[in-house]
Design a protein around this motif. Structure first.
Motif, PDB file in Angstrom:
ATOM      1  N   GLU A  43       1.021  -1.623  -0.160  1.00 50.08           N
ATOM      2  CA  GLU A  43       0.193  -0.187   0.075  1.00 50.08           C
ATOM      3  C   GLU A  43       0.770   1.047   0.006  1.00 50.08           C
ATOM      4  OE1 GLU A  43      -3.273   2.373   0.718  1.00 50.08           O
ATOM      5  OE2 GLU A  43      -3.521   0.579  -0.534  1.00 50.08           O
ATOM      6  N   LEU A  44       0.790   2.070  -0.807  1.00 51.75           N
ATOM      7  CA  LEU A  44       1.086   4.019  -1.305  1.00 51.75           C
ATOM      8  C   LEU A  44       0.920   4.516  -0.367  1.00 51.75           C
ATOM      9  CD1 LEU A  44       3.892   4.557  -2.706  1.00 51.75           C
ATOM     10  CD2 LEU A  44       2.102   5.252  -3.804  1.00 51.75           C
ATOM     11  N   ASN A  45       1.946   5.237   0.895  1.00 51.79           N
ATOM     12  CA  ASN A  45       1.122   6.736   0.749  1.00 51.79           C
ATOM     13  C   ASN A  45       2.265   7.111   0.235  1.00 51.79           C
ATOM     14  OD1 ASN A  45       0.581   8.931   2.074  1.00 51.79           O
ATOM     15  ND2 ASN A  45       0.658   7.866   4.336  1.00 51.79           N
ATOM     16  N   ARG A  46       1.626   8.440  -0.864  1.00 50.00           N
ATOM     17  CA  ARG A  46       2.099   9.246  -1.637  1.00 50.00           C
ATOM     18  C   ARG A  46       2.698  10.433  -1.072  1.00 50.00           C
ATOM     19  NH1 ARG A  46       0.245   9.506  -7.448  1.00 50.00           N
ATOM     20  NH2 ARG A  46      -0.779   7.629  -8.047  1.00 50.00           N
ATOM     21  N   ALA A  47       1.467  10.778   0.465  1.00 51.10           N
ATOM     22  CA  ALA A  47       2.656  12.215   0.716  1.00 51.10           C
ATOM     23  C   ALA A  47       3.341  11.826   2.115  1.00 51.10           C
ATOM     24  CB  ALA A  47       1.320  12.417   1.495  1.00 51.10           C
ATOM     25  N   GLN A  48       3.659  10.910   2.911  1.00 51.89           N
ATOM     26  CA  GLN A  48       4.367  10.389   3.494  1.00 51.89           C
ATOM     27  C   GLN A  48       5.625  10.622   2.660  1.00 51.89           C
ATOM     28  OE1 GLN A  48       3.827   6.458   5.603  1.00 51.89           O
ATOM     29  NE2 GLN A  48       5.630   7.016   6.674  1.00 51.89           N
ATOM     30  N   GLY A  49       6.034  11.574   3.658  1.00 49.32           N
ATOM     31  CA  GLY A  49       8.025  11.753   3.118  1.00 49.32           C
ATOM     32  C   GLY A  49       8.280  12.694   1.875  1.00 49.32           C
ATOM     33  N   ARG A  50       9.373  12.506   1.680  1.00 51.00           N
ATOM     34  CA  ARG A  50       9.175  13.506   0.075  1.00 51.00           C
ATOM     35  C   ARG A  50       9.498  12.532  -1.082  1.00 51.00           C
ATOM     36  NH1 ARG A  50      15.176  15.259  -1.832  1.00 51.00           N
ATOM     37  NH2 ARG A  50      15.256  15.977  -3.980  1.00 51.00           N
ATOM     38  N   HIS A  51       9.059  10.908  -0.244  1.00 47.83           N
ATOM     39  CA  HIS A  51       9.100  10.337  -1.854  1.00 47.83           C
ATOM     40  C   HIS A  51       8.159   9.242  -2.021  1.00 47.83           C
ATOM     41  CE1 HIS A  51      12.290  11.456  -4.238  1.00 47.83           C
ATOM     42  NE2 HIS A  51      13.393  11.305  -2.939  1.00 47.83           N
ATOM     43  N   GLY A  52       6.977   9.610  -0.969  1.00 48.39           N
ATOM     44  CA  GLY A  52       5.988   8.565  -0.568  1.00 48.39           C
ATOM     45  C   GLY A  52       6.259   7.396   0.503  1.00 48.39           C
ATOM     46  N   GLU A 120      -0.118  -4.738  16.385  1.00 52.11           N
ATOM     47  CA  GLU A 120      -1.231  -5.165  16.002  1.00 52.11           C
ATOM     48  C   GLU A 120      -2.067  -3.909  15.405  1.00 52.11           C
ATOM     49  OE1 GLU A 120      -5.584  -7.179  17.864  1.00 52.11           O
ATOM     50  OE2 GLU A 120      -3.587  -7.469  19.434  1.00 52.11           O
ATOM     51  N   SER A 121      -2.075  -2.703  15.832  1.00 56.29           N
ATOM     52  CA  SER A 121      -2.550  -1.607  15.250  1.00 56.29           C
ATOM     53  C   SER A 121      -2.214  -1.072  14.118  1.00 56.29           C
ATOM     54  CB  SER A 121      -2.615  -0.517  16.210  1.00 56.29           C
ATOM     55  OG  SER A 121      -3.479   0.936  15.523  1.00 56.29           O
ATOM     56  N   TYR A 122      -1.151  -1.166  13.796  1.00 54.25           N
ATOM     57  CA  TYR A 122      -0.515  -1.134  12.369  1.00 54.25           C
ATOM     58  C   TYR A 122      -1.052  -2.229  11.582  1.00 54.25           C
ATOM     59  CZ  TYR A 122       2.859  -0.481   8.333  1.00 54.25           C
ATOM     60  OH  TYR A 122       3.211  -0.035   7.511  1.00 54.25           O
ATOM     61  N   VAL A 123      -1.219  -3.162  12.250  1.00 56.75           N
ATOM     62  CA  VAL A 123      -1.329  -4.125  11.098  1.00 56.75           C
ATOM     63  C   VAL A 123      -2.733  -4.050  10.607  1.00 56.75           C
ATOM     64  CG1 VAL A 123      -1.403  -6.832  11.250  1.00 56.75           C
ATOM     65  CG2 VAL A 123       0.934  -6.050  11.659  1.00 56.75           C
ATOM     66  N   ARG A 124      -3.269  -4.153  11.389  1.00 53.20           N
ATOM     67  CA  ARG A 124      -5.048  -4.117  11.284  1.00 53.20           C
ATOM     68  C   ARG A 124      -5.735  -3.263   9.935  1.00 53.20           C
ATOM     69  NH1 ARG A 124      -8.672  -6.769  14.223  1.00 53.20           N
ATOM     70  NH2 ARG A 124      -8.121  -7.939  16.191  1.00 53.20           N
ATOM     71  N   HIS A 125      -4.781  -2.054  10.588  1.00 55.74           N
ATOM     72  CA  HIS A 125      -4.962  -0.407   9.503  1.00 55.74           C
ATOM     73  C   HIS A 125      -4.512  -1.002   8.361  1.00 55.74           C
ATOM     74  CE1 HIS A 125      -5.569   2.085  13.133  1.00 55.74           C
ATOM     75  NE2 HIS A 125      -6.533   2.476  12.427  1.00 55.74           N
ATOM     76  N   ARG A 129      -7.009  -0.820   4.318  1.00 56.93           N
ATOM     77  CA  ARG A 129      -6.866  -0.011   3.403  1.00 56.93           C
ATOM     78  C   ARG A 129      -6.114  -0.499   2.279  1.00 56.93           C
ATOM     79  NH1 ARG A 129      -3.815   2.822   7.420  1.00 56.93           N
ATOM     80  NH2 ARG A 129      -0.867   1.662   6.461  1.00 56.93           N
ATOM     81  N   LEU A 130      -5.572  -2.064   2.757  1.00 62.54           N
ATOM     82  CA  LEU A 130      -5.458  -2.877   0.980  1.00 62.54           C
ATOM     83  C   LEU A 130      -6.276  -3.655   0.277  1.00 62.54           C
ATOM     84  CD1 LEU A 130      -1.883  -4.726   1.907  1.00 62.54           C
ATOM     85  CD2 LEU A 130      -2.667  -3.509   0.034  1.00 62.54           C
ATOM     86  N   TRP A 142     -15.825  -7.200  -0.030  1.00 65.77           N
ATOM     87  CA  TRP A 142     -15.219  -8.293   1.395  1.00 65.77           C
ATOM     88  C   TRP A 142     -14.586  -6.774   2.403  1.00 65.77           C
ATOM     89  CZ3 TRP A 142     -11.265  -9.126   4.594  1.00 65.77           C
ATOM     90  CH2 TRP A 142     -12.226  -9.792   5.539  1.00 65.77           C
ATOM     91  N   LYS A 143     -15.396  -6.839   3.644  1.00 68.82           N
ATOM     92  CA  LYS A 143     -15.111  -6.038   4.579  1.00 68.82           C
ATOM     93  C   LYS A 143     -14.332  -7.104   6.188  1.00 68.82           C
ATOM     94  CE  LYS A 143     -18.998  -4.493   6.435  1.00 68.82           C
ATOM     95  NZ  LYS A 143     -20.062  -5.324   5.291  1.00 68.82           N
ATOM     96  N   MET A 144     -13.338  -6.478   6.616  1.00 70.39           N
ATOM     97  CA  MET A 144     -13.075  -7.438   8.038  1.00 70.39           C
ATOM     98  C   MET A 144     -13.863  -7.661   9.052  1.00 70.39           C
ATOM     99  SD  MET A 144      -8.794  -5.519   8.820  1.00 70.39           S
ATOM    100  CE  MET A 144      -8.585  -6.473   9.740  1.00 70.39           C
ATOM    101  N   GLY A 145     -14.872  -7.024   8.797  1.00 66.02           N
ATOM    102  CA  GLY A 145     -15.808  -7.318   9.539  1.00 66.02           C
ATOM    103  C   GLY A 145     -17.169  -8.395   9.388  1.00 66.02           C
ATOM    104  N   ASP A 146     -16.953  -9.223   7.733  1.00 68.44           N
ATOM    105  CA  ASP A 146     -17.332 -10.223   7.626  1.00 68.44           C
ATOM    106  C   ASP A 146     -17.105 -11.258   7.795  1.00 68.44           C
ATOM    107  OD1 ASP A 146     -18.916  -8.412   5.249  1.00 68.44           O
ATOM    108  OD2 ASP A 146     -17.893  -8.731   3.509  1.00 68.44           O
ATOM    109  N   ALA A 147     -16.119 -11.274   8.656  1.00 68.61           N
ATOM    110  CA  ALA A 147     -15.302 -12.960   9.749  1.00 68.61           C
ATOM    111  C   ALA A 147     -15.559 -12.197  10.363  1.00 68.61           C
ATOM    112  CB  ALA A 147     -13.915 -13.184   8.944  1.00 68.61           C
ATOM    113  N   PRO A 148     -16.118 -13.691  11.523  1.00 66.05           N
ATOM    114  CA  PRO A 148     -15.729 -13.464  13.081  1.00 66.05           C
ATOM    115  C   PRO A 148     -14.844 -13.191  13.613  1.00 66.05           C
ATOM    116  CG  PRO A 148     -16.939 -15.814  12.259  1.00 66.05           C
ATOM    117  CD  PRO A 148     -16.059 -15.003  10.675  1.00 66.05           C
TER     118      PRO A 148
END
Length: 214
Positions: A43-52, A120-125, A129-130, A142-148
């Protein structure tokens, strides 16, 4: 990567587009165990840093996250498309017989510094996003909430996050730009005809630019 001036892609925006549309990158590391390569969706964050910045996750059982240290330099290779080019497709070959086969392609190389994100927080986000990006085109995304919840919790614990601050971005668009516009154009049309439209369309655009430049 060797990049002759006529094959250089200097636009960071174009390279960011390539990364987002060809998200499965090859993460190349040189850790304690030596050279390694892993195929990972990013997942690319274009706005983070000079080159993403690039964000991903790997299986906890994958030794790559323990083999590298935060701050190590890594390389991620993204390949958008490639195609074989026959010299028979160049009109000038029929006149002068001075052409040889080649292989055209569109790639981006992202150099950067890696950070291991075993939280865990980073991984979940990252997973969320992906998922949102790649499920967006589906009629019923599909979304994460679809699974138990307990199932998702178990899956999240089984992966580790990686963040890469891009320090240098190099792109190569090898589209026969060193040939005559008519040769580029006809080869592009031949690729389109056989279904290799990604490289074919890019070559037609390159032919048009070269014709405009005179």
């Amino acid at each position: 990567m060797y990049v002759p001036p006529h094959f250089d892609e200097p636009s960071q925006e174009a390279l960011h587009d390539l990364i987002e549309t060809s998200a499965l990158g090859v993460l190349i590391t040189h850790g304690m165990s030596g050279l390694d390569a892993n195929h990972v969706p990013f997942e690319l964050n274009r706005a983070q840093g000079r080159h993403g910045a690039l964000h991903c996750h790997v299986a906890r059982n994958n030794p790559v996250w323990q083999d590298v240290s935060t701050g190590d330099e890594v390389l991620v290779v993204f390949r958008a498309a490639d195609a074989y080019i026959s010299p028979q497709w160049y009109p000038s070959k029929q006149e002068f017989h001075r052409q040889v086969p080649t292989w055209n392609y569109l790639v981006a190389h992202a150099y950067g510094r890696i950070t291991v994100r075993d939280d865990e927080s980073y991984v979940r986000h990252n997973v969320a996003r992906l998922t949102r990006r790649h499920e967006a085109a589906h009629a019923v995304p599909w979304k994460m909430g679809d699974a138990p919840r307990d199932f998702i919790d178990t899956m999240v614990k089984a992966i580790v996050g990686l963040e890469i601050e891009i320090t240098r971005l190099v792109g190569k668009a090898k589209l026969s730009q060193n040939k005559e516009p008519r040769d580029i154009r006809n080869a592009g049309e031949m690729l389109n005809a056989q279904g290799d439209r990604s490289v074919g369309q890019a070559m037609l655009a390159a032919a048009a630019r070269k014709s405009e430049q005179g």
